[in-house]
Design an enzyme around this catalytic site. Structure first.
Site, mmCIF file in Angstrom:
data_model
loop_
_atom_site.group_PDB
_atom_site.id
_atom_site.type_symbol
_atom_site.label_atom_id
_atom_site.label_comp_id
_atom_site.label_asym_id
_atom_site.label_seq_id
_atom_site.Cartn_x
_atom_site.Cartn_y
_atom_site.Cartn_z
ATOM 1 N N ASP A 216 -2.356 5.476 0.624
ATOM 2 C CA ASP A 216 -3.124 5.489 0.856
ATOM 3 C C ASP A 216 -3.880 4.159 1.895
ATOM 4 O OD1 ASP A 216 -6.072 6.939 1.431
ATOM 5 O OD2 ASP A 216 -6.972 4.866 0.907
ATOM 6 N N LEU A 297 -12.446 6.823 3.810
ATOM 7 C CA LEU A 297 -13.561 6.605 5.046
ATOM 8 C C LEU A 297 -11.751 6.300 5.649
ATOM 9 C CD1 LEU A 297 -16.843 5.669 5.655
ATOM 10 C CD2 LEU A 297 -15.847 8.746 5.118
ATOM 11 N N ARG A 298 -10.486 5.799 5.129
ATOM 12 C CA ARG A 298 -9.200 4.942 5.372
ATOM 13 C C ARG A 298 -8.940 6.923 6.761
ATOM 14 N NH1 ARG A 298 -7.289 2.678 1.101
ATOM 15 N NH2 ARG A 298 -7.778 0.039 1.209
ATOM 16 N N GLY A 299 -8.821 7.747 6.509
ATOM 17 C CA GLY A 299 -8.561 8.726 7.507
ATOM 18 C C GLY A 299 -9.355 9.244 8.365
#
Length: 362
Positions: A216, A297-299
């Site tokens: 991730d 919220l990285r995506g």
């Protein structure tokens, strides 16, 4: 791009040829997904790096090393081991910041963005750097020997077979890549320095996947496979044979294409700040992440950044749904896996949700 910059780029190409001929990036056949992910990370390093997984002999290492030829020059403080930016305090070492506060004039040099290879057997001291405790105690100075993270600051750190690297070391790399700083502590002495780099990892899925938590942390994930079309396989073999037989001549035939791509990268980096992503598109990107049950919220962040980078690469200041469609599988597919034993989605699941949310047909 100015004529002087183009001339300088040509001189760099000649220097590279004389030092050690590298297979040209523009001569690599296929593997468009991997090439796109690498180029977008060079345009916007804040995307967060790329993990490349694929079969043996599919050109992972060749492609990453070929990227070096295309990297533009950056301004650095001459003589500084951390490649400090003479203008941005966030990219300066502590020593350079103190010199700026004293209003000292900094000597500026231009240096090509570098790529640092991380050996598989590297120790934590080799990666992070070491503190000379004896010198610190006897002379009262913080004697620090910079490691690979310092050398990679504002450049690319490449880890081949990253899935075989010790998990602790991977954590150290990812923490530095995410925070932009590396801190070394020994016997009560602590030293920090900026360590903002593009982390590029490659590996063979047969030898094991990274843990979902570590995956991730990579901004993008590129999956590559062995080329199946016979005519393409023949083309790859012939090109490799030509390069091995006469590397300088082979590079010369691709110099014009290399120059053009290098120019596009520089122009895209300059244009990036002007690129706009409509609010409605940002909402739809977050809706896709929500429906796919992407943790954190990285995506969302990476997809926003990658969409802007690909628009800048095409010379545009507005992101289109086509831009998002091209990058969103690279940004999200590795974030869907909840079970370590589960295989990573090929991207079809992400594309299906995208088409429904955007009402898009390719």
């Amino acid at each position: 791009m100015t004529q002087s910059a183009i001339t300088k780029q040509k001189n760099q190409t000649v220097d590279t040829d004389q030092a050690r001929p590298v297979f040209p990036f523009t001569a690599i056949v296929g593997q468009e997904e991997m090439k796109l992910a690498l180029l977008l990370n060079v345009i916007d390093p804040k995307i967060g790096g790329v993990m490349i997984m694929g079969d043996r002999g599919t050109g992972k290492s060749t492609t990453v090393r070929a990227l070096v030829d295309l990297l533009p020059e950056i301004d650095v403080v001459d003589g500084d081991p951390f490649n400090s930016d003479p203008k941005d305090p966030e990219l300066m070492s502590q020593e350079i910041r103190e010199r700026v506060q004293r209003n000292e004039e900094l000597p500026i040099a231009q240096k090509k963005i570098s790529m640092v290879d991380l050996p598989l057997g590297a120790t934590e001291d080799r990666v992070c750097g070491t503190i000379d405790i004896e010198k610190a105690l006897t002379e009262g100075v913080k004697a620090f020997e910079p490691g690979l993270l310092a050398k990679a600051h504002r450049g690319i750190l490449y880890v081949d077979e990253v899935n075989l690297l010790d998990d602790h070391l991977v954590d150290v790399l990812l923490d530095s890549a995410a925070s932009g700083w590396n801190t070394v502590e020994r016997e009560g002495i602590s030293i920090s320095h900026p360590a903002r780099f593009i982390l590029v990892g490659s590996g063979n899925p047969e030898e094991g996947e990274l843990r979902p938590q570590l995956l991730d942390r990579f901004g993008m994930h590129a999956q590559i496979g062995t080329v199946k079309e016979p005519y393409l396989r023949v083309q790859i073999v012939e090109q490799r044979a030509s390069f091995d037989a006469a590397p300088l001549e082979f590079r010369q035939t691709h110099q014009a294409a290399q120059m053009k791509l290098a120019e596009n990268i520089i122009d895209a980096r300059q244009l990036l700040a002007q690129v706009e992503l409509e609010y409605d598109y940002r909402v739809k990107i977050s809706q896709i992440c929500s429906e796919l049950d992407v943790d954190g919220l990285r995506g969302d962040l990476v997809t926003n950044r990658a969409s802007k980078a690909i628009a800048a690469f095409d010379g545009r200041t507005r992101v289109t749904p086509e831009d998002i469609y091209r990058v969103i599988p690279l940004c999200l597919r590795h974030r869907l896996r909840k079970d370590p034993l589960e295989s990573i989605d090929s991207g079809n699941k992400v594309q299906d949700v995208f088409k429904r949310v955007f009402g898009y047909t390719d």
